[in-house]
Design a protein around this motif. Sequence first.
Motif, PDB file in Angstrom:
ATOM      1  N   ALA A 108       0.739  -1.211  -0.002  1.00  0.00           N
ATOM      2  CA  ALA A 108      -0.136   0.019   0.104  1.00  0.00           C
ATOM      3  C   ALA A 108       0.896   1.188   0.071  1.00  0.00           C
ATOM      4  N   ASP A 109       1.894   1.352   0.783  1.00  0.00           N
ATOM      5  CA  ASP A 109       2.746   2.285   0.911  1.00  0.00           C
ATOM      6  C   ASP A 109       3.388   2.713  -0.356  1.00  0.00           C
ATOM      7  N   THR A 110       3.895   1.611  -1.173  1.00  0.00           N
ATOM      8  CA  THR A 110       4.571   2.019  -2.239  1.00  0.00           C
ATOM      9  C   THR A 110       3.707   1.935  -3.713  1.00  0.00           C
ATOM     10  N   GLY A 111       2.617   1.606  -3.623  1.00  0.00           N
ATOM     11  CA  GLY A 111       1.571   1.561  -4.839  1.00  0.00           C
ATOM     12  C   GLY A 111       2.031   0.548  -5.697  1.00  0.00           C
ATOM     13  N   ARG A 112       2.643  -0.544  -5.146  1.00  0.00           N
ATOM     14  CA  ARG A 112       3.269  -1.820  -5.849  1.00  0.00           C
ATOM     15  C   ARG A 112       2.793  -3.043  -5.054  1.00  0.00           C
ATOM     16  N   PRO A 113       1.472  -3.457  -4.826  1.00  0.00           N
ATOM     17  CA  PRO A 113       1.309  -4.477  -4.014  1.00  0.00           C
ATOM     18  C   PRO A 113       1.671  -5.703  -4.518  1.00  0.00           C
ATOM     19  N   ASP A 114       2.005  -5.908  -5.742  1.00  0.00           N
ATOM     20  CA  ASP A 114       2.053  -6.966  -6.393  1.00  0.00           C
ATOM     21  C   ASP A 114       3.619  -7.336  -6.682  1.00  0.00           C
ATOM     22  N   ALA A 115       4.286  -6.441  -6.037  1.00  0.00           N
ATOM     23  CA  ALA A 115       5.910  -6.401  -6.056  1.00  0.00           C
ATOM     24  C   ALA A 115       6.498  -6.860  -4.779  1.00  0.00           C
ATOM     25  N   ILE A 116       5.607  -7.469  -3.786  1.00  0.00           N
ATOM     26  CA  ILE A 116       6.246  -7.945  -2.629  1.00  0.00           C
ATOM     27  C   ILE A 116       5.301  -9.152  -2.142  1.00  0.00           C
ATOM     28  N   ARG A 117       5.740 -10.102  -1.668  1.00  0.00           N
ATOM     29  CA  ARG A 117       5.256 -11.370  -1.178  1.00  0.00           C
ATOM     30  C   ARG A 117       6.355 -12.102  -0.132  1.00  0.00           C
ATOM     31  N   ALA A 118       5.685 -12.884   0.521  1.00  0.00           N
ATOM     32  CA  ALA A 118       6.238 -13.563   1.543  1.00  0.00           C
ATOM     33  C   ALA A 118       6.361 -15.096   1.449  1.00  0.00           C
ATOM     34  N   VAL A 119       7.416 -15.691   2.408  1.00  0.00           N
ATOM     35  CA  VAL A 119       7.232 -17.113   2.643  1.00  0.00           C
ATOM     36  C   VAL A 119       7.728 -17.253   4.015  1.00  0.00           C
ATOM     37  N   THR A 120       7.001 -17.927   4.731  1.00  0.00           N
ATOM     38  CA  THR A 120       7.531 -18.478   6.094  1.00  0.00           C
ATOM     39  C   THR A 120       8.461 -19.705   6.162  1.00  0.00           C
ATOM     40  N   ALA A 121       9.543 -19.255   7.059  1.00  0.00           N
ATOM     41  CA  ALA A 121      10.479 -20.317   7.329  1.00  0.00           C
ATOM     42  C   ALA A 121      11.546 -19.812   8.259  1.00  0.00           C
ATOM     43  N   ASP A 122      11.870 -20.934   8.931  1.00  0.00           N
ATOM     44  CA  ASP A 122      12.947 -20.786  10.091  1.00  0.00           C
ATOM     45  C   ASP A 122      14.237 -21.260   9.213  1.00  0.00           C
ATOM     46  N   LEU A 123      15.125 -20.302   8.914  1.00  0.00           N
ATOM     47  CA  LEU A 123      16.018 -20.295   8.229  1.00  0.00           C
ATOM     48  C   LEU A 123      17.349 -21.311   8.776  1.00  0.00           C
ATOM     49  N   ALA A 124      17.399 -21.568  10.126  1.00  0.00           N
ATOM     50  CA  ALA A 124      18.091 -22.367  10.633  1.00  0.00           C
ATOM     51  C   ALA A 124      17.914 -23.660  10.414  1.00  0.00           C
ATOM     52  N   ASP A 125      16.962 -24.209   9.718  1.00  0.00           N
ATOM     53  CA  ASP A 125      16.513 -25.477   9.328  1.00  0.00           C
ATOM     54  C   ASP A 125      16.712 -25.583   7.864  1.00  0.00           C
ATOM     55  N   PRO A 126      17.705 -26.628   7.512  1.00  0.00           N
ATOM     56  CA  PRO A 126      17.852 -26.713   6.011  1.00  0.00           C
ATOM     57  C   PRO A 126      16.728 -26.980   5.400  1.00  0.00           C
ATOM     58  N   GLU A 127      15.843 -27.910   5.745  1.00  0.00           N
ATOM     59  CA  GLU A 127      14.759 -28.291   5.000  1.00  0.00           C
ATOM     60  C   GLU A 127      13.650 -27.273   4.512  1.00  0.00           C
ATOM     61  N   GLN A 128      13.716 -26.329   5.875  1.00  0.00           N
ATOM     62  CA  GLN A 128      12.638 -24.867   5.589  1.00  0.00           C
ATOM     63  C   GLN A 128      13.224 -24.161   4.634  1.00  0.00           C
ATOM     64  N   VAL A 129      14.617 -23.905   4.448  1.00  0.00           N
ATOM     65  CA  VAL A 129      15.062 -23.211   3.602  1.00  0.00           C
ATOM     66  C   VAL A 129      14.784 -23.452   2.110  1.00  0.00           C
ATOM     67  N   GLY A 130      14.339 -24.711   1.924  1.00  0.00           N
ATOM     68  CA  GLY A 130      14.029 -24.840   0.562  1.00  0.00           C
ATOM     69  C   GLY A 130      12.542 -24.423   0.193  1.00  0.00           C
ATOM     70  N   ARG A 131      11.925 -23.778   1.235  1.00  0.00           N
ATOM     71  CA  ARG A 131      10.814 -23.179   0.941  1.00  0.00           C
ATOM     72  C   ARG A 131      11.114 -21.689   0.025  1.00  0.00           C
ATOM     73  N   VAL A 132      11.963 -21.184   0.415  1.00  0.00           N
ATOM     74  CA  VAL A 132      12.666 -20.105  -0.144  1.00  0.00           C
ATOM     75  C   VAL A 132      13.099 -20.543  -1.466  1.00  0.00           C
ATOM     76  N   VAL A 133      13.897 -21.423  -1.718  1.00  0.00           N
ATOM     77  CA  VAL A 133      14.147 -21.675  -3.115  1.00  0.00           C
ATOM     78  C   VAL A 133      13.091 -21.884  -4.044  1.00  0.00           C
TER      79      VAL A 133
END
Length: 248
Positions: free
Chosen positions: A49-74
């Motif tokens: 909303a602040d940038t007027g670019r709602p399609d330009a940002i998204r999220a993924v939930t992961a604990d990056l200390a867990d190698p298996e969860q890092v795969g969600r980012v990939v």
Amino acid sequence: MGERWGVVSGGGTGIGAAVARALVAEGCSVLVVGRRADVLAATVERIGADTGRPDAIRAVTADLADPEQVGRVVEAVGGRPVDVLVNNAGGYLGGDDGTLAGVAAQWRANLDANVLTAVLLTEALLPVLRRPGGRVILVSSIAAQRGGGGPYSAAKAALHGWAYDLAAQLGSEQITVNVVSPGYVAETEFFGDRMTPEGHARRVAQTLVGRAGVPDDVAEAVRYLASPAAGYVTGQVLGVNGGSVLGR
């Protein structure tokens, strides 16, 4: 050059959210990574909303200390070239230091949260970093340079040595690697309920500019290092601390 893509860990609040907003405002599409889905969702909505670019940002939930969860980012990156990787996840983790087992647990927790998260995410995304022109930025802390945080200081200092190695490894591919080292930054979750008015005043008094930092101060430093203009800057530690620790 086409659309630029960025990944920001610890992007739900504070410095990470400010960095994500700065990159989106600069024209990047950004993936923010964190452990709390509700916080990430609110941040994504606000930045869009602040940038007027709602399609330009998204999220993924992961604990990056867990190698298996890092795969969600990939998986979320989906093979796109990543122009900017900002390793911001981390924080000070307390513990019971009354026993050796407690000391070991606290040190492992701080190393996992501040070092392993950055190492695993970076290693996972190395194949898709933009060549030439990729940017890897690590967020450290003034504690790495002056101490005062025990295992947290040591963990953040470890990022510096690793950044130098990574800069040497990736330099021939025109990928830069730098560290941003913030001093006292208000308006974050770092201190939780530990900060007192006296503690705030003492930290401000240690600066040369007479004020606390804010997340946008750090985000602007990251914005520069992430930009094409910083192509000749690599293997450096940039202090953003109001003069609390002088450059050396």
